[in-house]
Design a protein around this motif. Structure first.
Motif, PDB file in Angstrom:
ATOM      1  N   UNK A 171       1.788 -27.433 -14.714  1.00  0.00           N
ATOM      2  CA  UNK A 171       0.797 -26.427 -15.095  1.00  0.00           C
ATOM      3  C   UNK A 171       1.486 -25.083 -15.297  1.00  0.00           C
ATOM      4  N   UNK A 172       0.891 -24.262 -16.161  1.00  0.00           N
ATOM      5  CA  UNK A 172       1.427 -22.911 -16.340  1.00  0.00           C
ATOM      6  C   UNK A 172       0.573 -21.875 -15.607  1.00  0.00           C
ATOM      7  N   UNK A 173      -0.415 -22.332 -14.836  1.00  0.00           N
ATOM      8  CA  UNK A 173      -1.289 -21.411 -14.126  1.00  0.00           C
ATOM      9  C   UNK A 173      -0.714 -21.057 -12.759  1.00  0.00           C
ATOM     10  N   UNK A 174      -0.740 -19.779 -12.442  1.00  0.00           N
ATOM     11  CA  UNK A 174      -0.289 -19.298 -11.150  1.00  0.00           C
ATOM     12  C   UNK A 174      -1.271 -19.778 -10.079  1.00  0.00           C
ATOM     13  N   UNK A 175      -0.785 -20.436  -9.037  1.00  0.00           N
ATOM     14  CA  UNK A 175      -1.696 -20.910  -7.984  1.00  0.00           C
ATOM     15  C   UNK A 175      -2.476 -19.764  -7.350  1.00  0.00           C
ATOM     16  N   UNK A 176      -3.679 -20.094  -6.893  1.00  0.00           N
ATOM     17  CA  UNK A 176      -4.567 -19.069  -6.343  1.00  0.00           C
ATOM     18  C   UNK A 176      -4.051 -18.505  -5.023  1.00  0.00           C
ATOM     19  N   UNK A 177      -3.136 -19.221  -4.353  1.00  0.00           N
ATOM     20  CA  UNK A 177      -2.611 -18.730  -3.084  1.00  0.00           C
ATOM     21  C   UNK A 177      -1.306 -17.948  -3.249  1.00  0.00           C
ATOM     22  N   UNK A 178      -1.069 -17.428  -4.456  1.00  0.00           N
ATOM     23  CA  UNK A 178       0.124 -16.612  -4.688  1.00  0.00           C
ATOM     24  C   UNK A 178       0.129 -15.448  -3.698  1.00  0.00           C
ATOM     25  N   UNK A 179       1.237 -15.231  -2.981  1.00  0.00           N
ATOM     26  CA  UNK A 179       1.222 -14.294  -1.849  1.00  0.00           C
ATOM     27  C   UNK A 179       1.038 -12.823  -2.196  1.00  0.00           C
ATOM     28  N   UNK A 180       1.282 -12.420  -3.441  1.00  0.00           N
ATOM     29  CA  UNK A 180       1.042 -11.018  -3.815  1.00  0.00           C
ATOM     30  C   UNK A 180      -0.422 -10.911  -4.218  1.00  0.00           C
ATOM     31  N   UNK A 181      -1.236 -10.292  -3.375  1.00  0.00           N
ATOM     32  CA  UNK A 181      -2.683 -10.371  -3.546  1.00  0.00           C
ATOM     33  C   UNK A 181      -3.282  -9.259  -4.397  1.00  0.00           C
ATOM     34  N   UNK A 182      -2.467  -8.362  -4.912  1.00  0.00           N
ATOM     35  CA  UNK A 182      -3.042  -7.260  -5.694  1.00  0.00           C
ATOM     36  C   UNK A 182      -2.564  -7.285  -7.148  1.00  0.00           C
ATOM     37  N   UNK A 183      -2.263  -8.471  -7.665  1.00  0.00           N
ATOM     38  CA  UNK A 183      -1.764  -8.564  -9.047  1.00  0.00           C
ATOM     39  C   UNK A 183      -2.786  -8.044 -10.052  1.00  0.00           C
ATOM     40  N   UNK A 184      -4.078  -8.217  -9.752  1.00  0.00           N
ATOM     41  CA  UNK A 184      -5.096  -7.787 -10.716  1.00  0.00           C
ATOM     42  C   UNK A 184      -5.169  -6.270 -10.846  1.00  0.00           C
ATOM     43  N   UNK A 185      -4.687  -5.540  -9.831  1.00  0.00           N
ATOM     44  CA  UNK A 185      -4.771  -4.076  -9.859  1.00  0.00           C
ATOM     45  C   UNK A 185      -3.430  -3.406 -10.134  1.00  0.00           C
ATOM     46  N   UNK A 186      -2.389  -4.181 -10.357  1.00  0.00           N
ATOM     47  CA  UNK A 186      -1.080  -3.582 -10.630  1.00  0.00           C
ATOM     48  C   UNK A 186      -1.110  -2.804 -11.942  1.00  0.00           C
TER      49      UNK A 186
END
Length: 578
Positions: free
Chosen positions: A231-246
């Motif tokens: 899969x090319x999707x980043x798993x939901x448990x990726x440890x950096x939790x603020x990627x959406x606000x970077x």
């Protein structure tokens, strides 16, 4: 460029004689002798072969890849009608296939082995699209196979991925990791996201990184998985939790760290001071700063090669500037001997509509486009609707279409009788507003054409305004982009990434119309695109050695780089065609 030309089979990087699709599909296309002289076994086999299409239709199943291969070569005749040389029509329901050939794998871009039912579009695109005259290079095919192996080896749910995640959690950089990653963060509208994904994928090819994308904006509803067995999707448990606000001021932003001297570099790429972080955020959007732009410098690339995780946000097609990085120049020339085919090849490799989107495409195509002698796409995108007059936009679109013979003039005098065999032309209009479609449709409904042609006008949807992130809105947008890419001729709006993607997938040069906010016609009314490749709207005009802005005209540095027709940006062109 004649988009109707049929290309020869592309050699495989493994063999000088047969491509992967040729090896997969070796159906003979020669005329068969009379059945009177055939042995009984041959007669029986021929009879069974002729029954296959009817069995498929009766069982209400989509034709399989194996069936396409065994069906033999099919050539378009009489508009979009297609007939098999064995003598039987190959149809999906009542849909006449436009141009089915043995090149189901697009010259080796694709590989067999996917579950066909989970993504019908991957192997059925040949039902709709003309064969591309642009051949992918053997080196590109070889690199795609290596990238697929890397994605499978290092992708989510593998031991190597788990090790990389543990290293990321530790907060320490590790140059000896076997797998490095570039993660694309969801951002902007659909066209921009597709251009960014393509750019990031090419960067992953150049730097031997695994490409992952976050699940924002419901990408999984739009595109099938491009890589086999992973899969090319980043798993939901990726440890950096603020990627959406970077964003660009994030503490781990590469530009900010350079500006604040948290990290630095020497000419040889070594770091000054403390150890490199395990991940770096790359802000490559239209509003990036001067320090962010240093990403495109060779010394900075050497530094970034030591960072295991790169998190990238962009709304730009930054491929042209990758050609300006000396370290990548030779490899890019091997991958793309014809420079303006980058998006054409990589876009067709990456972007396969999901089954719901494929349904939208198929129903529209069969109902409105399939039986036309010629199809025209008109793509209208207004960015400053408040200050751009409707009538001005319509006049400019029609003037361009009529002057360039894309559409026929109407007759205002005596009625022009159309013969029974009159040529039919269907116009596909895409716009958030239905008024343009209605005016063009009424023009050809209320008046005959001066040429006797029959003109049909169709608009799949009119959503009123862009609704980024809404599933059905984006599914319709993707379907319309794909439908535009299937047309014979395209009239497109300037600055529109929607139009850029359509022409790149289709492999043709559209007519580009620029809409002025003043009540004046542009002169010329429109211009032909220099190439099929998209435009990089906001390239970094900088001197890497001086690490400062530069006044050097990058559009004049190389014969394959030019300023875009519709902006001061950069785009790739084929020097032989300029």
């Amino acid at each position: 460029m004649d988009s109707r030309r049929i290309r020869k089979q592309q050699p495989s990087p493994v063999s000088n004689h047969d491509s992967e699709s040729e090896a997969l599909c070796r159906a003979e296309s020669e005329e068969k002798p009379s059945l009177v002289f055939q042995r009984p076994a041959v007669i029986l086999a021929t009879f069974i072969l002729m029954l296959l299409p009817f069995i498929i239709v009766l069982s209400n199943r989509s034709p399989s890849l194996e069936f396409f291969c065994k069906a033999g070569r099919v050539e378009g005749t009489g508009g979009f009608e297609a007939k098999a040389k064995q003598g039987s029509n190959i149809t999906e329901g009542n849909f006449p296939r436009k141009n089915i050939t043995k090149d189901i794998l697009l010259g080796g871009l694709l590989v067999p082995g996917f579950d066909e039912g989970s993504c019908l579009s991957r192997y059925q695109s040949v039902l709709y699209r003309k064969e591309s005259p642009h051949l992918p290079s053997p080196h590109l095919l070889e690199r795609l196979r290596k990238q697929e192996a890397l994605q499978k080896k290092c992708g989510p749910d593998t031991e190597l991925y788990r090790r990389a995640i543990e290293q990321l959690k530790s907060g320490n950089s590790a140059e000896n990791l076997e797998c490095n990653y570039v993660v694309v963060l969801s951002y902007s509208g659909l066209g921009n996201r597709m251009l960014t994904l393509t750019s990031a994928f090419l960067y992953a090819l150049l730097t031997n990184r695994v490409l992952l994308i976050d699940r924002g904006a419901h990408i999984s509803q739009l595109f099938c998985e491009p890589f086999p067995n992973t899969t090319w999707f980043l798993p939901s448990d990726f440890p950096i939790d603020h990627v959406s606000s970077m964003y660009k001021d994030d503490p781990r932003s590469y530009g900010k760290m350079l500006k604040d001297k948290v990290i630095g570099h020497e000419v040889n790429g070594a770091t000054n001071g403390s150890q490199l972080p395990p991940y770096v955020y790359l802000h490559l959007s239209h509003d990036y700063g001067d320090f962010d732009k240093l990403f495109y410098c060779e010394d900075d690339q050497r530094l970034l090669q030591k960072v295991p995780w790169l998190l990238l946000r962009s709304n730009q097609y930054f491929v042209p500037t990758l050609f300006l990085i000396p370290e990548y120049e030779q490899e890019l020339s091997r991958l793309f001997p014809k420079k303006d085919t980058v998006f054409h090849h990589l876009g067709r490799y990456l972007f396969h509509p999901t089954n719901p989107v494929w349904g939208l495409i198929g129903r529209s195509y069969r109902a409105y486009l399939a039986k036309a002698d010629e199809t025209v796409g008109i793509q209208i995108r207004i960015f400053d609707k408040k200050n751009t007059l409707f009538q001005h936009v319509l006049d400019q679109i029609l003037t361009c279409s009529l002057e360039e013979k894309v559409l026929p003039n109407i007759s205002l005098q005596e009625p022009v009788a159309s013969s029974a065999d009159a040529k039919s032309k269907v116009v596909l209009v895409t716009s958030l507003d239905s008024a343009y479609f209605e005016r063009i449709r009424n023009m050809y409904w209320e008046h005959p054409t001066a040429t006797g042609e029959i003109i049909g006008v169709y608009q799949p949807s009119h959503e009123g305004f862009e609704q980024t992130g809404k599933d059905m809105h984006e599914m319709k947008a993707w379907a319309e982009i794909y439908l535009l890419s299937l047309t014979d001729t395209l009239v497109s709006s300037s600055w529109s990434t929607f139009g850029y993607v359509a022409r790149g997938l289709g492999g043709f040069k559209p007519w580009i119309v620029a809409f002025k906010t003043s009540n004046q016609m542009a002169n010329p009314r429109c211009r032909r695109a220099m190439s099929m490749d998209p435009c990089f709207h906001f390239p970094p005009f900088l001197d890497c050695k001086a690490r400062a802005r530069s006044s050097v005209d990058q559009g004049a540095l190389f014969p394959y780089l030019r300023h875009c027709e519709d902006s001061g940006g950069l785009k790739l062109v084929d020097p032989a065609e300029q």
